[in-house]
Design an enzyme around this catalytic site. Structure first.
Site, PDB file in Angstrom:
ATOM      1  CD  GLU A 167     -24.093 -50.594  45.086  1.00 52.97           C
ATOM      2  OE1 GLU A 167     -24.474 -49.407  45.140  1.00 52.97           O
ATOM      3  OE2 GLU A 167     -24.802 -51.507  44.643  1.00 52.97           O
ATOM      4  CG  ASP A 179     -23.067 -56.004  40.985  1.00 55.78           C
ATOM      5  OD1 ASP A 179     -23.744 -56.925  40.514  1.00 55.78           O
ATOM      6  OD2 ASP A 179     -23.520 -54.864  41.182  1.00 55.78           O
ATOM      7  CD  GLU A 192     -25.432 -46.504  37.271  1.00 55.82           C
ATOM      8  OE1 GLU A 192     -25.270 -45.979  38.385  1.00 55.82           O
ATOM      9  OE2 GLU A 192     -25.957 -47.632  37.132  1.00 55.82           O
ATOM     10  CD  GLU A 235     -33.221 -54.726  40.075  1.00 51.96           C
ATOM     11  OE1 GLU A 235     -33.319 -54.356  41.258  1.00 51.96           O
ATOM     12  OE2 GLU A 235     -32.283 -54.394  39.336  1.00 51.96           O
TER      13      GLU A 235
END
Ligand SMILES: *[C@@H]1O[C@H](CO)[C@@H](O)[C@H](O)[C@H]1NC(C)=O
Ligand SMILES: *[C@@H]1O[C@H](CO)[C@@H](O)[C@H](O)[C@H]1NC(C)=O
Ligand SMILES: *[C@@H]1O[C@H](CO)[C@@H](O)[C@H](O)[C@H]1NC(C)=O
Ligand SMILES: *[C@@H]1O[C@H](CO)[C@@H](O)[C@H](O)[C@H]1NC(C)=O
Length: 410
Positions: free
Chosen positions: A395, A281, A374, A141
């Site tokens: 996204e 991802d 989600e 992150e």
């Protein structure tokens, strides 16, 4: 099908380095329809600008220098050290945050052409931002948001084709980025070269730190750390990220599939089932974008094998389920909001037909709920949300933007 426990990592997908050319927004208007479109385009552009300043100004009023605004209560969070870190035992009492939203807004200020605010932000950050804090942060992150925010704003600010810089920018963001990058390096000191998921910015890896990490946690560092090395001339960042990526790739199965979680000390998989959503991802995204950014064949070769593996074992019509990396057998039919990056990646690859059909399904879900849930299950083409929230993920917007640029809505 059973629901596995939610992944530790949200695997947020960031837009980096791409679509930054202002010319991409320029559309010629020679015909009547074009000029009507031009009016609409201007209207939408102003709407985007207003939305940006609405968010930015209110962050600056109610939350800065803390990390994020909580819009309903007009308070803040210090999410840099809160991200997944429920125990805040290592945060100093008087910690005032790291102005994370300001860092993430820098590139938008440049794209919107706001010199004065950009200069004000750079001045504040260079005077006040301090990474020497006793805070345990998530490497992934912190990399995509803080290092990525600093490095991409530096690249834009020094891009001579944009002619943004007015003279007062003296690489302050790059200096901060280098300091942060150096604080990442101890995470990579493992027998496998795979980095720990968590690092204390002041003290390095903590005693008894968890050795569990995810595929996206190890495989989504090369863009920011590679760019940092190219910009500073210090090869350590790119080498560390590349060694980790190569090691991760060496752990693939004979089907060219990877799992979702692994142990950085032993180099063994923990969760063999994986897909293209949470926990994995951005591994795929970074392989391909690294090929675009650095032009290295190695990234393309890895990506191509990985992509074909996904299309062969995870794909079911326009949908992508999860499968066991060892057998290729379907495991879970759960879908996540994060998967919506996939059609965008397929556009970059040139697989427009597949992008179009996958994008269509995500848009149907979006239209049905007004957002992407989600997490949701798919049962005979019927969507059942299981995690009913939407943390403003970008996204689907990015995929839509790429698909539109590739097809112009055809
Ligand atoms: C936080 O802000 C207060 C008030 O401005 C200041 O006294 C304190 O030193 C700051 N703390 C840190 C860690 O910078
Ligand atoms: C730049 O941003 C600041 C803060 O939102 C705003 O007051 C100012 O009007 C903006 N300048 C331009 C040229 O948009
Ligand atoms: C690390 O974990 C072990 C086993 O749980 C424990 O005995 C030890 O005290 C821990 N060390 C520290 C510094 O927390
Ligand atoms: C996308 O799919 C729709 C529906 O199948 C089709 O009408 C359209 O032509 C497709 N567009 C592209 C660019 O493939």
């Amino acid at each position: 099908m059973p629901l596995p426990s939610p992944g530790r990592f949200s695997g947020t997908w960031v837009v980096l380095f791409l679509a930054i050319s202002p010319s991409i927004f320029h559309i010629s208007s020679s015909r009547y329809l074009d000029s009507r479109f031009e009016v609409k385009r201007r209207h939408l552009r102003e709407k985007v600008r207003d939305m940006f300043y609405h968010a930015y100004d209110n962050y600056m009023i109610y939350a800065f220098p803390h990390d994020e605004l909580k819009p309903l209560t007009r308070t803040f969070t210090d999410s840099l050290s809160e991200l997944g870190n429920l125990k805040l035992e290592h945060l100093p009492q008087d910690y005032n945050g790291s102005a994370l939203t300001l860092i993430e807004s820098l590139s938008s200020l440049i794209i919107l052409g706001n010199h004065t605010e950009f200069e004000r932000a750079v001045f504040w950050l260079s005077e006040n931002l301090n990474f020497d804090v006793d805070a345990r942060v998530n490497l992934f992150e912190c990399n995509i948001r803080v290092l990525g925010g600093l490095v991409s704003a530096h690249i834009l600010a020094t891009d001579s084709t944009i002619r943004f810089v007015q003279g007062s920018y003296m690489n302050q963001l790059l200096i901060l980025a280098k300091d942060l990058g150096q604080r990442f390096l101890p995470a990579f000191e493992t027998p496998t070269s795979l980095p720990y998921a968590w690092i204390n910015l002041k003290h390095g890896v903590m005693v008894n730190e968890t050795t569990e990490t995810s595929t996206s946690g190890c495989g989504s560092l090369i863009l920011e750390m590679g760019a940092l090395s190219r910009l500073t001339g210090d090869p350590r960042f790119e080498s560390a990220a590349l060694r980790a990526l190569r090691r991760l790739w060496s752990m693939r199965s004979s089907l060219n599939l990877l799992g979702t979680t692994l142990d950085v000390e032993t180099g063994e998989w923990i969760e063999y089932s994986s897909g293209i959503g949470a926990g994995v991802d951005s591994f795929y995204e970074y392989l391909y974008k690294a090929h675009i950014l650095f032009g290295k064949e190695e990234y393309w070769r890895m990506f191509q094998s990985a992509y074909l593996g996904v299309q062969k074992y995870f794909r079911y019509g326009p949908w992508y389920h999860e499968a066991d990396m060892r057998t290729g057998k379907a495991t879970y039919w759960q879908l996540t909001s994060l998967q919506a990056f996939w059609p965008g990646l397929q556009v970059l690859v040139g697989d427009i037909t597949a992008a179009n059909s996958s994008h269509r399904e995500f848009v149907h879900v979006w239209k049905k709920y007004g957002v992407l849930p989600e997490r949701y299950l798919l049962d005979h083409q019927i969507v059942h949300p299981t995690e009913k929230y939407y943390p403003l993920r970008p996204e689907l917007a990015e995929s839509t933007f790429y698909l539109y640029q590739a097809t112009k809505g055809l």
